[in-house]
Every structure is written in structure tokens, then in C-alpha cells.
Scaffold this motif. Structure first.
Motif, mmCIF file in Angstrom:
data_model
loop_
_atom_site.group_PDB
_atom_site.id
_atom_site.type_symbol
_atom_site.label_atom_id
_atom_site.label_comp_id
_atom_site.label_asym_id
_atom_site.label_seq_id
_atom_site.Cartn_x
_atom_site.Cartn_y
_atom_site.Cartn_z
ATOM 1 N N CYS A 140 -29.472 -11.539 -38.668
ATOM 2 C CA CYS A 140 -28.459 -10.699 -38.019
ATOM 3 C C CYS A 140 -28.531 -9.241 -38.416
ATOM 4 C CB CYS A 140 -27.066 -11.254 -38.211
ATOM 5 S SG CYS A 140 -26.387 -10.889 -39.774
ATOM 6 N N HIS A 141 -29.532 -8.877 -39.219
ATOM 7 C CA HIS A 141 -29.664 -7.457 -39.549
ATOM 8 C C HIS A 141 -31.020 -6.934 -39.141
ATOM 9 C CE1 HIS A 141 -25.973 -6.077 -41.601
ATOM 10 N NE2 HIS A 141 -25.762 -7.378 -41.645
ATOM 11 N N ASN A 142 -31.525 -7.433 -38.022
ATOM 12 C CA ASN A 142 -32.637 -6.744 -37.400
ATOM 13 C C ASN A 142 -34.013 -7.031 -37.987
ATOM 14 O OD1 ASN A 142 -33.583 -4.661 -35.611
ATOM 15 N ND2 ASN A 142 -33.873 -3.406 -37.435
ATOM 16 N N SER A 143 -34.125 -8.014 -38.898
ATOM 17 C CA SER A 143 -35.449 -8.326 -39.436
ATOM 18 C C SER A 143 -36.305 -9.024 -38.393
ATOM 19 C CB SER A 143 -35.321 -9.223 -40.669
ATOM 20 O OG SER A 143 -34.836 -8.470 -41.753
ATOM 21 N N TYR A 144 -35.679 -9.887 -37.613
ATOM 22 C CA TYR A 144 -36.424 -10.642 -36.604
ATOM 23 C C TYR A 144 -36.344 -9.993 -35.229
ATOM 24 C CZ TYR A 144 -37.029 -14.752 -39.586
ATOM 25 O OH TYR A 144 -37.393 -15.610 -40.574
ATOM 26 N N HIS A 145 -37.483 -10.027 -34.566
ATOM 27 C CA HIS A 145 -37.517 -9.643 -33.167
ATOM 28 C C HIS A 145 -37.861 -10.889 -32.368
ATOM 29 C CE1 HIS A 145 -37.242 -5.354 -34.202
ATOM 30 N NE2 HIS A 145 -37.602 -5.881 -35.352
ATOM 31 N N GLN A 146 -37.771 -10.771 -31.051
ATOM 32 C CA GLN A 146 -37.948 -11.967 -30.230
ATOM 33 C C GLN A 146 -39.410 -12.168 -29.841
ATOM 34 O OE1 GLN A 146 -35.372 -11.567 -26.840
ATOM 35 N NE2 GLN A 146 -33.732 -10.683 -28.096
ATOM 36 N N VAL A 147 -39.856 -13.406 -29.892
ATOM 37 C CA VAL A 147 -41.208 -13.716 -29.423
ATOM 38 C C VAL A 147 -41.338 -13.212 -27.986
ATOM 39 C CG1 VAL A 147 -42.747 -15.597 -28.711
ATOM 40 C CG2 VAL A 147 -41.525 -15.731 -30.897
ATOM 41 N N GLY A 148 -42.376 -12.438 -27.746
ATOM 42 C CA GLY A 148 -42.608 -11.911 -26.397
ATOM 43 C C GLY A 148 -41.914 -10.581 -26.135
#
Ligand code: C2O
Length: 588
Positions: free
Chosen positions: A187-195
Motif C-alpha cells: 500500500c505504499h507504492n512498492s508494487y506496480h501492476q503486471v503489465g
């Protein structure tokens, strides 16, 4: 604008520049259009699902298998018809469908932290091997109990397990630090979405809130069990919906215990009563049992449209924080407990009061255990899970008790018993605590409402009521129509997501701040924000906050009226801008 019946689960027209590997095709009924229309994904259920499902005392069987079967049938049909499913690289594909969200582990990066937060790494240890989730075989049932009843052996085991977790080295994915970091990463922007490398993955304020947190606790619980060699180990739940559980459970407040966290609100130590509608004001001596029970009824019993309960759709390629997203009633209530528990003297209400730090407090998981229980209870009242494939196939990554990285999907977590755990059955004292109208129609006639519609946008100021007249596209709908579509108040708002924020929403009530209490039927609900940050845009956040009002208007004897007076009562947090208020109809 009148949204037609299928508003809620209809996908908005969007041009997809590329399709992710998870995309699949749909048949397009509107071939004359050049724009790719995303089709309505709601599958006609075999049985009519209504907004007026059974009463909370009926224990219906779990409907999830039916929902999945329907979704799968639909998907098979689409693939059969399409024949082009998964064709990557199409720059423009009029048949492209949206896809479910999933986190891109390879691109995991540093979190965006709020001011005053100590630097922290949130990404899990790297792994090249991801295994797909399989249901564990022959597992004993893990029975989650109310935290205020956890004593003796059960308490000793819980403390030992948390102690063992705290003793693991920080780079072990099962460690206390890494488990807390999961929440920060998601929830703090470490992950981005596949694709979609430029789109953040955010697990709050949308329909993935409940499934993400269910999976999170699933692995956390199994790790704790394995650390003490007890496959029956079950996380307790903070029974904040029952008078006996309406305080911070004392097992967490013993300073010598591994369950203790010093960063909590000093005024909210047991036996101070939880305030489920806490406004951060005055003497702060605790909540009110009846008000809490009324609030439970309003948010968990009468909400029938799935999206009003779970939160709005969030699909691959969606930007978190747009007016398409927003929390459901379950998440909204849960937010207040975060803000209530955190230490107000910390820069961001750490630990529980800010999303990057919440996972550092053992209380967090116990709180979420009850949130998770609410999902089961809501379904036991006859309500159904969302059947949209983009919900069912949304996926997350977690390390398991053997340090394997596992990919899980929402569709596999709809039935907690299948995951090996259940909740001890305890009384639900709020099943029938519907609040009473403060003023009947006859009383309103003596002193009529005078509010006219106001101009938007407008900025809320603390303690200043704002009332406006909102037109109802339909009135006096038939019972059948009501059962199929929940009349829903939609507030389009913009706010600074770093701030804790709360405002209440009242219906046909324009007089005085003091009437903003869940004890009155006029009280429709509360918008609550837990402090968090995200870097994809400024700290400005846009959301649609939705509240189901079908039954409220009936009880207020206002269902035959052309319009309704909506009053906003700002409680804390500066600078909320209301961009518009309208009435919509959410599918049940
Ligand atoms: Cu991820 Cu209670 O929040």
C-alpha cells in the motif's frame, strides 16, 4: 446522471493500449462502435440474488462455488468464441478485456513514506521460483477465537509463536519485520501492476481489500503455527462488534508480552470502550455500546450490494485513487479502528494509525481477523460474493511457512473453511439493532427541511455542517427493483491521503452537529481515511464514497420523495473537497 441497472459491475469503455498476458477476450455485442466497449460482466446467476437477502439469523450455505462456476462458464464461453485469447502485442484490440490486478515482484521498489517516518525497506526477499497456490491436504481446522477469551495454553502458544517470529533474522521472509513489510509494500507504492509498470498496486479502497487481507492473515497464521509446531494454531479475532470485546484486548497490553507494541493510543487502553465512530474529540473517555451496535447494523446488516460492501472495482491498468475506486462499508468501519488504536503523538499515528506501519503491531492481525470474520458473517446473511472474473482472478504473492513464494488468487479464498480455518460462533448482538428515525415524516412536516442544492466543488471545514438537496432519479421503486438494485448515495471527493480524515453523512437532517450519531436512522455512514502515501500522483486522492440508502429512506418515510437532503458533518482532517453528490443504483 442516471446510471442504469448494471452500473456497478459494468466496465467503463476504455481503450487498452496493450493487453497484459492475463487478458482475455470477450465477444462484443456492440460491433458498430469503434471504441472497445467493455461488456457487462455480471453473469446471470442461477438463482435471483436480491438486495433483500435473508435475515442475519439464517445461515445460508456458502455461495462462492456457484459464483466461480458461473464466472468460469462465462470465461470458457468467451475463450471458445474468441479464439484469440491472450494474443499479446496488439496495439489496438477492440475486443480486449480488462484484466485482474497482480503485483510485479521483479519491479518491487522503495516505498513512498510519509514525513517523519524512519526509512524502511518493504520488498520481500527476491525469489525466482513462484509456485501456484494449492489447497493444503488433511489439515486440521484452525478455529479462531475472540481475543478477550484467549487465556491459558492458547495465550501461551500465541505469545510463543510471536516471540519465535520476532526472533527470526530480518531477511527471513517469515520474520516479524518481513511480515510487517508486506503491508507497507502493498500500500505504499512498492508494487506496480503486471503489465502496467507505471501503475501502483494498492490493496485499499477497492474490492481487493478483503481478499488481500484474508490471504495475508492466512500465511501469517500458518507461519506462526509452524514456528510452534502446532497446525491447529489460529489467530484470535478482536471481537469489537460485541460488548465484551469492545476494548483493546488486554492480551496485547501486557508490557512484558511479545504481543505488546508501545506505539498505541495511551488513552485507549483497556477498559476504555472502543468507539466505532471515533471523532478524535473532547475528553475521549470511550465509546457507547448502543451507538457501536447501531453502526454495526448500518454497515454490515443492511448493505446488500456487493460493491457497497467490498468496495469498488479495481482492474489491471486502473490507477488507484480515481473516482472509479472507493472503499466499501466493511473497510470504512475498519479504518476507524486503525485511527483509534494508533499513537496520536507519533507523526503519522504509528503504528496502527498509518498503513506503512500498521503491520508492526500484533494487534493489526487480530483486528483484521475480525474484519475477515465480517466477510463470512455478511455472506451468512444471504449475501453473495462478487462474481466478476477480474475480482476472482486478482492475485497476490506471499511467502509461506516453508519460505516458498506462492501466487494466490482471490477465487481460492472465498471460503475460509476450505482454507482450513473458521471462527468460533459467538452471539451477533447487532443483527437487529436498527437505529430509530429521529424525526418521522409527520414531525418533519411540522418543521420542514429548508435545504436547497448547493454548488460544487465545495471544501469541508471542521465542525461546519454542509447540507444540500440531492435529486433522486427514481422514487417509490417496487420491492423487486429495490431488491435488484441498491439505491446508493455517491459522493465524489478529493482529499490529502496523508491525513487522517473523517466526515459523517446524514439524510434528511440539517439541524445540528449533535445529531450526527449512529443511534439515529438519519445517520447514513462515515468516510474515514487512514494516513498513507503513494507517489504515482500528488498526495491528492480522488474517490467515490458510496453508501447504500434503500432501507434508510424507507425507514425515514422518505421513499416517495423526489429528493433527499444530504448533510456532511466534518469531524477531523482538513481540506476535503466534495466535487459532487448524486444517487446511483448498485447491482445486488
Ligand atoms: Cu491493509 Cu487494516 O489495512
Amino acid at each position: 446522471m442516471l446510471h442504469t441497472c448494471s452500473s456497478s459491475q459494468t466496465k467503463t469503455p476504455t481503450i487498452m493500449a496493450s493487453i497484459s498476458p492475463l487478458s482475455f477476450l470477450s465477444t462484443n455485442t456492440n460491433t458498430s462502435s469503434l471504441l472497445p466497449k467493455r461488456r457487462h460482466t455480471h453473469v446471470a446467476p442461477t438463482k435471483l440474488i436480491t438486495c433483500n437477502a435473508s435475515n442475519p439469523n439464517n445461515n445460508n450455505q456458502d455461495p462462492s462455488s456457484n459464483a466461480i462456476a458461473n464466472a468460469n462458464r462465462r470465461r470458457d464461453l468467451l475463450i471458445g468464441l474468441g479464439g484469440m485469447a491472450g494474443v499479446a502485442g496488439f496495439a489496438y484490440n477492440p475486443f480486449a478485456y480488462a484484466a485482474p490486478v497482480s503485483p510485479d515482484l521483479k519491479a518491487c521498489g522503495p516505498p513512498t513514506l510519509p514525513a517523519g517516518a524512519k526509512p524502511v525497506k518493504c520488498c520481500p526477499p527476491a525469489s525466482t521460483n513462484i509456485i501456484d497456490f494449492e489447497f493444503p491436504k488433511n489439515q486440521p481446522l484452525r478455529l479462531r477465537k475472540p481475543a478477550h477469551k484467549v487465556t491459558g495454553d492458547d495465550l501461551a502458544k500465541y505469545k510463543d509463536a510471536i516471540k519465535a517470529m520476532r526472533d527470526l533474522p530480518d531477511d527471513d521472509p517469515r520474520s516479524y519485520t518481513q511480515q510487517a513489510a508486506i503491508h507497507c509494500a502493498y500500500c505504499h507504492n512498492s508494487y506496480h501492476q503486471v503489465g502496467f509498470p507505471d501503475k501502483d498496486l494498492q490493496v485499499h479502497y477497492s474490492w481487493i481489500f478483503l481478499p488481500f487481507h484474508r490471504w495475508y492473515l492466512y500465511f501469517y497464521e500458518r507461519i506462526l503455527g509452524s514456528l510452534i509446531n502446532d497446525p491447529t494454531f489460529a489467530l484470535p479475532f478482536w471481537n469489537w462488534d460485541h460488548p465484551d470485546g469492545m476494548e483493546m484486548p488486554s492480551i496485547f497490553t501486557d508490557r512484558r508480552s511479545s504481543l505488546y507494541d508501545p506505539l498505541r493510543n495511551a488513552n485507549h487502553q483497556p477498559p476504555v470502550l472502543v468507539d466505532l465512530s471515533w471523532n478524535r474529540k473532547g475528553a475521549d473517555t470511550g465509546g457507547d455500546v448502543d451507538a457501536n451496535l447501531n453502526l454495526m447494523y448500518t454497515n454490515f446488516v443492511e448493505v446488500k450490494a456487493p460493491l457497497n460492501f467490498f468496495g469498488q472495482a479495481f482492474r489491471a491498468g486502473d490507477t488507484p485513487y480515481t473516482v472509479k475506486t472507493g472503499a466499501g462499508s466493511c473497510e470504512s468501519v475498519h479504518n476507524t479502528l486503525h485511527v483509534w488504536s494508533g499513537d496520536r503523538t507519533q507523526p503519522n499515528g504509528e503504528d496502527m494509525g498509518s498503513l506503512y506501519s500498521a503491520g508492526r503491531d500484533p494487534l493489526f492481525y487480530c483486528h483484521h481477523s475480525n474484519v475477515d470474520r465480517m466477510w463470512n458473517l455478511w455472506k451468512s446473511f444471504g449475501n453473495k460474493d462478487i462474481v466478476d472474473p477480474d475480482f476472482l482472478d486478482s492475485s497476490f504473492l506471499f511467502y509461506d511457512e516453508n519460505k516458498n513464494l506462492v501466487r494466490v488468487k482471490t477465487k481460492d479464498c472465498l471460503d475460509s473453511v476450505k482454507l482450513g480455518y473458521d471462527f468460533e460462533k459467538v452471539p451477533i448482538p447487532w443483527a437487529k439493532t436498527k437505529p430509530k428515525a429521529r424525526r418521522t415524516k409527520a414531525e418533519r412536516a411540522k418543521k420542514p427541511l429548508t435545504t436547497k442544492s448547493v454548488d460544487f466543488p465545495l471544501t469541508l471545514e471542521e465542525d461546519k455542517l454542509v447540507s444540500t438537496l440531492v435529486k433522486r432519479p427514481r422514487r417509490s421503486r417496487s420491492r423487486k427493483e429495490k431488491d435488484e438494485r441498491e439505491e446508493t448515495l455517491v459522493l465524489e471527493i478529493e482529499f490529502d491521503r496523508r491525513l487522517p480524515i473523517k466526515f459523517d453523512v446524514l439524510l434528511n437532517e440539517e439541524e445540528d452537529l449533535q445529531f450526527a450519531t449512529p443511534k439515529n436512522r438519519e445517520f447514513a455512514g462515515s468516510f474515514v481515511n487512514v494516513s498513507h502515501t503513494q507517489k504515482s500522483s500528488a498526495m491528492k486522492t480522488e474517490l467515490a464514497f458510496k453508501i447504500g440508502i434503500t432501507e434508510k429512506l424507507i425507514d425515514l418515510e422518505a421513499d416517495d420523495d423526489d429528493s433527499v437532503v444530504v448533510t456532511l458533518v466534518p469531524q477531523y482532517g482538513e481540506g476535503v473537497v466534495v466535487k459532487g453528490i448524486k444517487i446511483d443504483y448498485e447491482e445486488c
